[in-house]
Design a protein around this motif. Structure first.
Motif, short mmCIF file in Angstrom:
data_model
loop_
_atom_site.label_atom_id
_atom_site.label_comp_id
_atom_site.label_asym_id
_atom_site.label_seq_id
_atom_site.Cartn_x
_atom_site.Cartn_y
_atom_site.Cartn_z
N GLU A 39 -10.03 -59.11 -81.19
CA GLU A 39 -10.25 -57.70 -80.88
C GLU A 39 -10.41 -57.49 -79.39
O GLU A 39 -10.63 -58.43 -78.63
CB GLU A 39 -11.55 -57.23 -81.55
CG GLU A 39 -11.46 -57.06 -83.04
CD GLU A 39 -12.86 -56.93 -83.60
OE1 GLU A 39 -13.24 -55.82 -83.97
OE2 GLU A 39 -13.58 -57.94 -83.63
N SER A 40 -10.40 -56.23 -79.01
CA SER A 40 -10.64 -55.87 -77.62
C SER A 40 -12.00 -56.42 -77.18
O SER A 40 -12.97 -56.33 -77.92
CB SER A 40 -10.62 -54.35 -77.54
OG SER A 40 -10.73 -53.96 -76.22
N GLY A 41 -12.05 -57.02 -76.02
CA GLY A 41 -13.31 -57.54 -75.49
C GLY A 41 -13.61 -58.97 -75.92
O GLY A 41 -14.66 -59.51 -75.59
N SER A 42 -12.66 -59.63 -76.60
CA SER A 42 -12.95 -60.97 -77.10
C SER A 42 -12.71 -62.07 -76.05
O SER A 42 -13.01 -63.23 -76.30
CB SER A 42 -12.16 -61.27 -78.38
OG SER A 42 -10.80 -61.10 -78.14
N GLY A 43 -12.15 -61.69 -74.90
CA GLY A 43 -12.00 -62.68 -73.82
C GLY A 43 -10.57 -63.16 -73.62
O GLY A 43 -10.33 -64.11 -72.87
N LYS A 44 -9.60 -62.48 -74.24
CA LYS A 44 -8.21 -62.92 -74.16
C LYS A 44 -7.67 -62.81 -72.72
O LYS A 44 -7.12 -63.77 -72.19
CB LYS A 44 -7.32 -62.08 -75.10
CG LYS A 44 -7.79 -62.04 -76.53
CD LYS A 44 -6.90 -61.18 -77.42
CE LYS A 44 -6.79 -59.72 -77.02
NZ LYS A 44 -8.04 -58.94 -77.17
N SER A 45 -7.84 -61.63 -72.13
CA SER A 45 -7.26 -61.44 -70.79
C SER A 45 -7.97 -62.31 -69.76
O SER A 45 -7.32 -62.85 -68.85
CB SER A 45 -7.38 -59.97 -70.35
OG SER A 45 -6.57 -59.17 -71.17
N ILE A 46 -9.28 -62.45 -69.89
CA ILE A 46 -10.01 -63.26 -68.90
C ILE A 46 -9.56 -64.73 -69.02
O ILE A 46 -9.40 -65.41 -68.01
CB ILE A 46 -11.54 -63.11 -69.08
CG1 ILE A 46 -11.95 -61.64 -68.84
CG2 ILE A 46 -12.29 -64.05 -68.15
CD1 ILE A 46 -11.67 -61.10 -67.46
N ALA A 84 -13.45 -59.98 -59.82
CA ALA A 84 -14.88 -59.97 -59.48
C ALA A 84 -15.55 -58.88 -60.32
O ALA A 84 -14.92 -57.87 -60.61
CB ALA A 84 -15.04 -59.66 -58.00
N PRO A 85 -16.79 -59.05 -60.74
CA PRO A 85 -17.71 -60.14 -60.42
C PRO A 85 -17.61 -61.33 -61.39
O PRO A 85 -18.58 -62.06 -61.54
CB PRO A 85 -19.07 -59.47 -60.54
CG PRO A 85 -18.88 -58.45 -61.64
CD PRO A 85 -17.45 -58.01 -61.56
N THR A 110 -23.55 -58.89 -63.85
CA THR A 110 -23.60 -57.43 -63.73
C THR A 110 -25.06 -56.99 -63.51
O THR A 110 -25.96 -57.83 -63.54
CB THR A 110 -23.07 -56.75 -65.01
OG1 THR A 110 -23.98 -57.07 -66.07
CG2 THR A 110 -21.68 -57.25 -65.38
N SER A 160 -23.27 -61.82 -68.27
CA SER A 160 -22.63 -61.81 -69.58
C SER A 160 -21.53 -62.86 -69.59
O SER A 160 -20.81 -63.05 -68.60
CB SER A 160 -22.14 -60.40 -69.92
OG SER A 160 -20.77 -60.33 -69.95
N ALA A 199 -18.17 -64.00 -70.77
CA ALA A 199 -16.94 -63.45 -71.33
C ALA A 199 -16.13 -64.51 -72.07
O ALA A 199 -15.45 -64.22 -73.05
CB ALA A 199 -16.09 -62.85 -70.22
N PHE A 243 -19.74 -63.05 -66.09
CA PHE A 243 -19.75 -61.84 -65.26
C PHE A 243 -21.20 -61.52 -64.92
O PHE A 243 -22.03 -61.38 -65.83
CB PHE A 243 -19.13 -60.66 -66.02
CG PHE A 243 -17.63 -60.66 -65.94
CD1 PHE A 243 -16.96 -59.95 -64.96
CD2 PHE A 243 -16.88 -61.40 -66.86
CE1 PHE A 243 -15.58 -59.98 -64.88
CE2 PHE A 243 -15.51 -61.42 -66.79
CZ PHE A 243 -14.85 -60.71 -65.79
N1 LIG Z 1 -14.64 -56.26 -64.65
C1 LIG Z 1 -15.54 -56.68 -65.56
N2 LIG Z 1 -16.87 -56.51 -65.35
C2 LIG Z 1 -17.79 -56.95 -66.24
N3 LIG Z 1 -17.46 -57.58 -67.39
C3 LIG Z 1 -16.16 -57.76 -67.65
C4 LIG Z 1 -15.13 -57.32 -66.75
N4 LIG Z 1 -13.93 -57.65 -67.29
C5 LIG Z 1 -14.20 -58.27 -68.46
N5 LIG Z 1 -15.54 -58.33 -68.67
C6 LIG Z 1 -16.21 -58.94 -69.82
O1 LIG Z 1 -15.35 -59.89 -70.38
C7 LIG Z 1 -15.16 -59.63 -71.76
C8 LIG Z 1 -13.78 -60.05 -72.15
O2 LIG Z 1 -12.87 -59.20 -71.49
P1 LIG Z 1 -11.30 -59.33 -71.71
O3 LIG Z 1 -10.89 -60.76 -71.54
O4 LIG Z 1 -10.66 -58.34 -70.81
O5 LIG Z 1 -11.13 -58.92 -73.23
P2 LIG Z 1 -9.79 -58.73 -74.07
O6 LIG Z 1 -8.62 -59.01 -73.19
O7 LIG Z 1 -9.91 -59.69 -75.21
O8 LIG Z 1 -9.82 -57.31 -74.54
C9 LIG Z 1 -15.48 -58.17 -71.95
O9 LIG Z 1 -15.98 -57.90 -73.23
C10 LIG Z 1 -16.53 -57.94 -70.90
O10 LIG Z 1 -17.81 -58.28 -71.43
#
Ligand SMILES: Nc1ncnc2c1ncn2[C@@H]1O[C@H](COP(=O)(O)OP(=O)(O)O)[C@@H](O)[C@H]1O
Ligand code: SF4
Ligand SMILES: [Mg+2]
Length: 357
Positions: free
Chosen positions: A72-79, A90-91, A46, A51, A53, A44
């Motif tokens: 945990e939240s923010g670990s990259g699961k959804s991405i 985006a981005p 920013t 950063s 992800a 990402f």
């Molecule tokens: N829209 C976004 N803009 C900037 N960074 C993002 C965005 N979405 C996700 N990230 C980054 O990607 C990381 C992983 O996000 P995500 O996969 O949503 O986590 P999880 O689903 O495990 O909670 C976040 O910690 C953040 O650093």
């Protein structure tokens, strides 16, 4: 927290054995793999810099299995999940890797081809069923739009029949009444069952379920999990289920991938991994799960929070929060090492050549 890198400190629980008893073959033969992700890296860009992800993630979902992706939240699961669907927001940008679905690398397909796979071969449900449904249209109309896209061979009557049978399959005793309703007239659990019905409209081979029960109360959570389990068992539907909840993953998945800081930290058969976690992060996650046999026991928590990681970060991503960190953890990235019996973990403590404190 006690940590036993030998993995012999705990035995598989009766519940875990029960889960294993009903599971489909997960032989691991290469052609078993419906989805095979390797080297997946997502950045990402920013205002504060780049950063990372998701970093060099490898995982596979075999035909007919349920793979649990936990962290945990923010670990990259959804991405990671959204990368498979070609929907990284985006981005964010996939900067490296391969995502092979049924022997085709999705990252080399034109968007139109990926759009065809979405819905037809790969179904998706999110954590917010109400947000996924349009409040202004009846369920019947929304299912019709989905079926037009997923089953273009059906005429209007065929689509109405299919919608009815999907709702019946999802346990609705009165599908006509549900089809005539607007989303606000239905409970959260009913909306999620409708989202699952729509995700199944194209008879997909793979269902990606991202925190599918997080917005639901506990009793409804159990219903939705039972439903996913039944779809897996009866239809042989492969499921990639994403959750921050280790207890949920333990209850439903055959194999587990533990993510932290966008990297796979541990993976393997869910019973084997959770009976004797090899990675300190998996161990810490496990200690923060309530034990039904000892409900009054104090739960451990992991101090600190996951931090955003720059692409060139050295060392172990868990080091700032790890109670076992020693000097190399700050400067050398551990590799994902085969420990035993299909279990892999990324920790210097598992490296026989590494001088431990
Ligand atoms: N829209 C976004 N803009 C900037 N960074 C993002 C965005 N979405 C996700 N990230 C980054 O990607 C990381 C992983 O996000 P995500 O996969 O949503 O986590 P999880 O689903 O495990 O909670 C976040 O910690 C953040 O650093
Ligand atoms: S490599 Fe070091 S910091 Fe990372 S989990 Fe293992 S002991 Fe902890
Ligand atoms: Mg998420």
């Amino acid at each position: 927290m006690t940590y036993d890198p030998s993995g012999r400190g705990a035995t598989r629980s009766a519940a875990e054995n029960q889960i294993k008893a009903g599971q489909l073959s997960t032989s691991g033969a290469p052609d078993d793999r419906l989805l095979d992700i390797s080297g997946l890296t997502v950045d990402f860009r920013t205002r504060r810099g780049i950063s990372r992800a998701v970093n060099d993630v490898a995982l596979s979902v075999r035909r007919g299995e349920i793979l649990g992706l936990v962290g945990e939240s923010g670990s990259g699961k959804s991405i990671t999940a959204l990368s498979v669907l070609g929907l990284v927001p985006a981005p964010g940008r996939i900067v490296a890797g391969q995502i092979v679905f049924d022997r085709r690398n999705l990252l080399q397909l034109p968007e139109a081809e990926i759009a065809k796979l979405r819905g037809r071969r790969i179904g998706y449900i999110s954590q917010s069923p109400r947000a996924a449904l349009n409040p202004s249209f009846r369920i019947r109309e929304q299912m019709d739009v989905t079926l037009r896209a997923c089953a273009p061979e059906l005429d209007a009557a065929g689509r109405a029949d299919k919608a009815r049978s999907l709702l019946e399959q999802l346990g609705f005793a009165d599908p006509e009444r549900v089809a005539a309703a607007f989303p606000h007239q239905l409970s959260g659990g009913m909306c999620q069952r409708i989202c699952i019905a729509m995700a199944l409209a194209g008879s997909p081979d793979l269902l990606i379920a991202d925190e599918p029960t997080t917005a639901l109360d506990v009793a409804v959570q159990a219903q939705i999990l039972a439903l996913l389990h039944e779809l897996n068992r009866k239809l042989g539907l492969a499921i990639l289920i994403v959750s921050h909840d280790l207890a949920l993953i333990r209850a439903i998945a055959h194999r587990i991938v533990v993510l932290y800081g966008g990297e796979v930290q541990e993976t393997g058969d869910v019973g084997t991994v959770l009976a004797a976690p090899r990675h300190p992060y998996t161990g810490a996650l496990l200690q923060s799960v309530p034990d039904p046999d000892h409900p009054s026991a104090r739960l451990a928590f992991i101090p600190g929070f996951p931090e955003p990681v720059p692409p060139d970060a050295d060392g172990c991503r868990f080091a700032p929060r790890c109670g076992f960190a020693f000097a190399p953890c700050l400067s050398q990235r551990p590799i994902l090492r085969l420990v035993e019996d299909g279990v892999r973990a990324r920790c210097h403590l598992l490296d026989p050549g590494m001088a431990t404190p």
